[in-house]
Design an enzyme around this catalytic site. Structure first.
Site, PDB file in Angstrom:
ATOM      1  N   TRP A 126     -11.932  -2.863  32.987  1.00 28.48           N
ATOM      2  CA  TRP A 126     -12.584  -3.233  31.417  1.00 28.48           C
ATOM      3  C   TRP A 126     -11.247  -3.982  31.595  1.00 28.48           C
ATOM      4  O   TRP A 126     -10.028  -3.623  31.783  1.00 28.48           O
ATOM      5  CB  TRP A 126     -11.795  -1.229  30.979  1.00 28.48           C
ATOM      6  CG  TRP A 126     -12.542  -2.229  29.573  1.00 28.48           C
ATOM      7  CD1 TRP A 126     -12.721  -2.856  29.071  1.00 28.48           C
ATOM      8  CD2 TRP A 126     -11.149  -1.446  28.439  1.00 28.48           C
ATOM      9  NE1 TRP A 126     -12.866  -2.618  27.883  1.00 28.48           N
ATOM     10  CE2 TRP A 126     -11.523  -2.038  27.643  1.00 28.48           C
ATOM     11  CE3 TRP A 126      -9.617  -0.842  28.416  1.00 28.48           C
ATOM     12  CZ2 TRP A 126     -11.044  -1.785  26.765  1.00 28.48           C
ATOM     13  CZ3 TRP A 126      -9.616  -0.578  27.402  1.00 28.48           C
ATOM     14  CH2 TRP A 126     -10.070  -0.895  26.078  1.00 28.48           C
ATOM     15  N   ASP A 207      -9.694   6.904  33.514  1.00 29.18           N
ATOM     16  CA  ASP A 207     -10.478   6.533  32.107  1.00 29.18           C
ATOM     17  C   ASP A 207     -11.888   7.131  32.186  1.00 29.18           C
ATOM     18  O   ASP A 207     -12.356   6.464  32.566  1.00 29.18           O
ATOM     19  CB  ASP A 207     -10.345   5.268  31.912  1.00 29.18           C
ATOM     20  CG  ASP A 207     -10.605   4.502  30.322  1.00 29.18           C
ATOM     21  OD1 ASP A 207     -11.122   5.224  30.211  1.00 29.18           O
ATOM     22  OD2 ASP A 207     -10.568   3.276  30.739  1.00 29.18           O
ATOM     23  N   ALA A 209     -14.294   7.417  29.241  1.00 31.00           N
ATOM     24  CA  ALA A 209     -15.025   6.773  28.017  1.00 31.00           C
ATOM     25  C   ALA A 209     -16.431   7.046  27.667  1.00 31.00           C
ATOM     26  O   ALA A 209     -16.979   6.469  26.571  1.00 31.00           O
ATOM     27  CB  ALA A 209     -14.955   5.356  27.785  1.00 31.00           C
TER      28      ALA A 209
END
Length: 393
Positions: A126, A207, A209
């Protein structure tokens, strides 16, 4: 003084959004911005979220500050959703300003604990991961991740890359639904990743998400739970933007897992201190929506049902697009799209081919050919498939 500021490079995705809005063509397709859209192009408010907000409106009698670390009910509910029964006394946590805030707070925590730490980040990742690291002046290295030929993981190269991390370093991992590629490790590969972390002593920062957008709510947390069970220290940054659809409420959480009470308490104190330095108290409205849903059996069941509808819709679009491309191209080279998970896939188009699709067909995607599957519907899939083939991808 302010006149001495340097111009900042515009965010590529935000610039793409502005360009899309300015395009007056009928039938243009936005596959750039990373939000879920239903078949009508709307990012809807989930049923359970509306009901939870109504319940909050009817019962809430103050807007005073909450706890510095965020409401315990929210933190406990999120710990249970992410970790199942694993967390318990090992977990320290704070509410954050979205998943991005959780990542930033995690990196600040790492810097407090070890100023010499190197953050090991997947190539690609990202873009905001790297942007934040650069802004902080934090040392980082990229490890190989994506195979541009197979559109899968370059796993041996990945293992070699993360194997270079040292004790005191951090390895940033996408817990599921890798952004921007959509390619995820298998269960066996996750085992090998955990083994590498055990050998090097590096600390994983996961992470998470997109929990619930890939293979299912618990399935998407499986790798995170396995690593949490095997490693003595783990950092987890989780977001509620996607799976609860509350993007603008900026609702996230940072969790640490340690193996002793002293380290847990030190982590809790340090994270609360970081909250105080950055924004004092974390936002409460989104967190209260989430805790209201997760602690109410009926609301939780309705939320899980709608989340599953979202997941199945994206899987259906993936299968449809892969089938259309197989028919139009006479090749199986795009079958990876059906194997990828989450909102995104990187399809392997060059920047020139991406520009051609925008120019000729009004199809907007990020220059690295990351497309948002959730920006499609059954009617636009054939349009995209034809544009991909005609662009020579």
């Amino acid at each position: 003084m302010l006149g001495n500021l340097k111009p900042q490079a515009p965010d590529k995705i935000l610039s793409l959004m502005a360009e899309f809005k300015a395009d007056t063509r009928q039938g243009k397709i936005d596959l750039g911005v990373g939000v879920y859209k239903d078949p009508t192009g709307l990012t809807p408010v989930m049923r359970a979220v509306k009901k939870a907000e109504q319940k909050i409106w009817e019962t809430q009698n103050t807007k005073s500050y909450t706890a510095l670390a965020g409401e315990p009910e929210y933190r406990d509910a999120m710990s249970s959703m992410v970790l199942g029964a694993l967390g318990g006394d090992r977990v320290a946590s704070v509410g954050t300003v979205g998943g991005t805030g959780a990542i930033r707070q995690a990196l600040e925590l790492v810097r407090m604990a070890n100023p010499d730490a190197v953050i090991h980040v997947s190539d690609p990742t990202w873009p905001n991961h790297v942007s934040i690291l650069n802004f902080m002046g934090q040392a980082y290295e990229m490890y190989p991740y994506f195979d541009n030929e197979t559109r899968g993981i370059a796993f041996e190269a990945m293992l070699d890359g993360i194997g270079k991390a040292k004790k005191g370093d951090v390895v940033l991992l996408h817990g599921c639904c890798h952004n921007p590629t959509g390619a995820n490790p298998t269960a066996e590969q996750w085992d090998a990743i955990a083994e590498s972390l055990e050998k090097t002593g590096a600390t994983p920062l996961i992470d998470l998400a997109y929990q619930g957008f890939g293979d299912g709510l618990d399935e998407d947390a499986a790798a995170t739970r396995m690593i949490a069970e095997r490693l003595p220290e783990v950092l987890i940054a989780a977001s509620c933007s996607k799976n609860f659809g509350i993007y603008r409420e900026r609702t996230g959480i940072l969790m640490t897992l340690t193996n002793d009470a002293k380290s847990r308490d030190l982590s809790q104190g340090a994270m609360a201190y970081l909250n105080r330095q950055n924004y004092s108290f974390p936002p409460d409205h989104g967190a209260r929506i989430v805790s209201t849903i997760l602690t109410d059996d009926a609301l939780k069941a309705d939320w899980k049902a709608e989340l599953e509808e979202v997941r199945q819709t994206m899987l259906g679009l993936r299968t449809q697009l892969a089938d259309e491309l197989r028919t139009l191209s006479g090749s199986d080279k795009f079958d990876f799209i059906a194997r990828h998970r989450g909102m995104f896939s990187r399809i392997g188009a060059t920047p020139e081919q991406v520009a051609r699709m925008k120019e000729d067909a009004g199809i907007y995607m990020v220059g690295d050919s990351r497309l948002n599957i959730a920006g499609l519907n059954r009617d636009t899939v054939p349009i995209l498939a034809r544009a991909i083939v005609e662009a020579g991808v």
